[in-house]
Write an enzyme that holds these catalytic residues in place. Sequence first.
Site, short mmCIF file in Angstrom:
data_model
loop_
_atom_site.label_atom_id
_atom_site.label_comp_id
_atom_site.label_asym_id
_atom_site.label_seq_id
_atom_site.Cartn_x
_atom_site.Cartn_y
_atom_site.Cartn_z
N VAL A 1 -13.83 -8.75 27.04
CA VAL A 1 -12.34 -8.58 26.76
C VAL A 1 -12.76 -8.03 25.21
O VAL A 1 -11.45 -7.07 25.11
CB VAL A 1 -12.65 -10.53 26.24
CG1 VAL A 1 -10.98 -10.54 24.93
CG2 VAL A 1 -11.93 -11.22 27.24
N LYS B 1 -12.59 -21.09 23.19
CA LYS B 1 -11.99 -22.68 23.33
C LYS B 1 -12.89 -23.31 22.50
O LYS B 1 -12.26 -25.15 22.21
CB LYS B 1 -11.08 -22.71 24.83
CG LYS B 1 -12.60 -22.47 25.53
CD LYS B 1 -11.27 -21.30 26.82
CE LYS B 1 -11.75 -20.01 25.56
NZ LYS B 1 -11.64 -19.20 27.18
N GLY C 1 -4.95 -17.18 28.87
CA GLY C 1 -5.62 -16.28 28.70
C GLY C 1 -4.06 -15.27 28.14
O GLY C 1 -4.05 -15.53 26.99
N ILE D 1 -1.22 -16.32 28.42
CA ILE D 1 -0.22 -16.68 28.39
C ILE D 1 0.52 -16.89 27.37
O ILE D 1 -0.15 -17.41 26.56
CB ILE D 1 0.43 -17.71 29.51
CG1 ILE D 1 -0.15 -17.42 31.08
CG2 ILE D 1 1.04 -18.65 29.68
CD1 ILE D 1 -0.26 -18.76 31.84
N GLY E 1 -18.10 -12.59 42.19
CA GLY E 1 -18.13 -12.32 40.71
C GLY E 1 -16.60 -12.69 40.10
O GLY E 1 -16.93 -12.97 38.99
N GLU F 1 -18.67 -18.01 37.52
CA GLU F 1 -19.81 -18.31 36.93
C GLU F 1 -20.55 -18.08 37.73
O GLU F 1 -20.67 -19.33 38.68
CB GLU F 1 -19.73 -18.66 35.84
CG GLU F 1 -18.66 -18.44 34.58
CD GLU F 1 -18.43 -17.15 33.65
OE1 GLU F 1 -19.79 -16.99 33.50
OE2 GLU F 1 -17.76 -17.23 32.84
N LYS G 1 -9.09 -26.53 26.54
CA LYS G 1 -8.01 -25.81 26.33
C LYS G 1 -6.78 -26.50 26.38
O LYS G 1 -5.61 -26.57 25.14
CB LYS G 1 -7.92 -24.25 27.84
CG LYS G 1 -8.95 -23.68 27.77
CD LYS G 1 -8.12 -23.62 29.09
CE LYS G 1 -9.38 -21.96 29.48
NZ LYS G 1 -9.70 -21.32 31.04
N1 HSE Z 1 -13.74 -19.37 33.23
C1 HSE Z 1 -11.92 -19.38 32.63
C2 HSE Z 1 -11.21 -20.04 34.13
C3 HSE Z 1 -11.49 -18.37 31.96
O1 HSE Z 1 -12.06 -19.21 35.11
O2 HSE Z 1 -10.25 -19.85 34.31
C4 HSE Z 1 -12.56 -18.66 30.30
O3 HSE Z 1 -12.02 -19.79 30.13
#
Ligand code: HSE
Length: 429
Positions: A15, A106, A135, A137, A188, A191, A206
């Site tokens: 980012v 967040k 993200g 939005i 990928g 995580e 969030k």
């Molecule tokens: N890991 C989050 C997702 C994005 O999969 O939406 C970052 O918060």
Amino acid sequence: MTAPLRIAIAGLGTVGGGVAEVLLERGQDLAERAGRPVKLVGISARDRNKSRKSDLSSIAWFDDCRALATIDADVIVELIGGEDGPAYELVKAALGARKHVVTANKALLAHHGSELAALAERNGVALKFEAAAAGGIPIVKALRESLLAYGIDAVRGILNGTCNYILTKMEATGQSFGDVLAEAQKLGFAEADPTLDIGGGDTAHKLALLSSLAFGAAPDLSLITVEGIEHITPEDIGYAREFGYRVKLLGIARRTADGIDQRVQPAMVKAGTPLADVEGPFNAVVAHAGAAGPFFLEGRGAGEAPTASAVIADIMDLARGDVGPVFGRPAGTLKPLRAAPPERRKSAYYLRFQVLDVPGVLAEIAGHLAQSEISIQSMVQRARSPGEAVSIVMITHESPQGAVTRALNAIAASDKVTGRPCMIPMEAG
Ligand code: HSE
């Protein structure tokens, strides 16, 4: 043109690299729109020698991100992540030094939002976080500024792309949760440590922010009940489809007569409704804005360009002089949220029991449900294997969560029931 807005970025991952690129490549357009230049003046990241898309050689470099709080910059963009450690220290130092902060973090705001909002306001600076929820939005701005006239009754959404990707893939392929997760990690898309995503923690972070904006309260994670998607099976997803639903991990904050109901939980969402139709890694939010709503927003919730887009939106607000209160009203007026007791939440439920196919098992289950005054709307037992384990699936009429949990505990104790019963609420889309 007036003086430039000077930006420093902490964290040059996906980012941060994207934000730097936009500032360098699209500076002219941003300056024309803002009425002043927006200039990248400082950078801090872990590895100075890593090759990057943009040429950053002319930008001042700082090995210690905390140094950014002391340089001649107007805005510190925090893209390090993590609820504590360097991100927390930098944000506190920057606000204390009267620098605006823009963050995508967040976890930091869900844990320290009230304290940081008060600090920002005491110092007359902004703390903006459009990129921290869903993200790209623009839901933070929508709740903070655009949907005020009639108040907000509820915010509901798909706030984690990893979970939505996994559930969509499980539905499309019939694969197990574990198999899809392993594949997503290999590609990928998930995580290496996916706990925060699949366990619902990321969605809760969030939701705490959206709920705070919607209901004028301090963010408080402890008031959100959180359940992840680890226990969802292809069988549940198959039954959902049969009943006309899709399984989605939702974050829900809703005003009820008992207080604000806040939860993160897999739900059966009616097929054909906007939330049910959100596919793959996309995020979506429905804001119920009183007489004016509902509003539905869908887009990418993660990744370089969507998240950089949200960061740039905050930077542009600051370039135009918008330094409003962090959570939409002065920090001192943010009240503790009155939480609705989870056991009083009412919903229809999907229930799946793994039972031994022996005489009397259905009567026993029905008996416990009747004792808790839970009425059954429909029931399916497809397979028949005398003496073996089979699934019994039921949809209940609307019932209080406490009563359903009580009945399920009693049912789980039966020697004819194998494994923990599954309970998923049904949600309008
Ligand atoms: N890991 C989050 C997702 C994005 O999969 O939406 C970052 O918060």
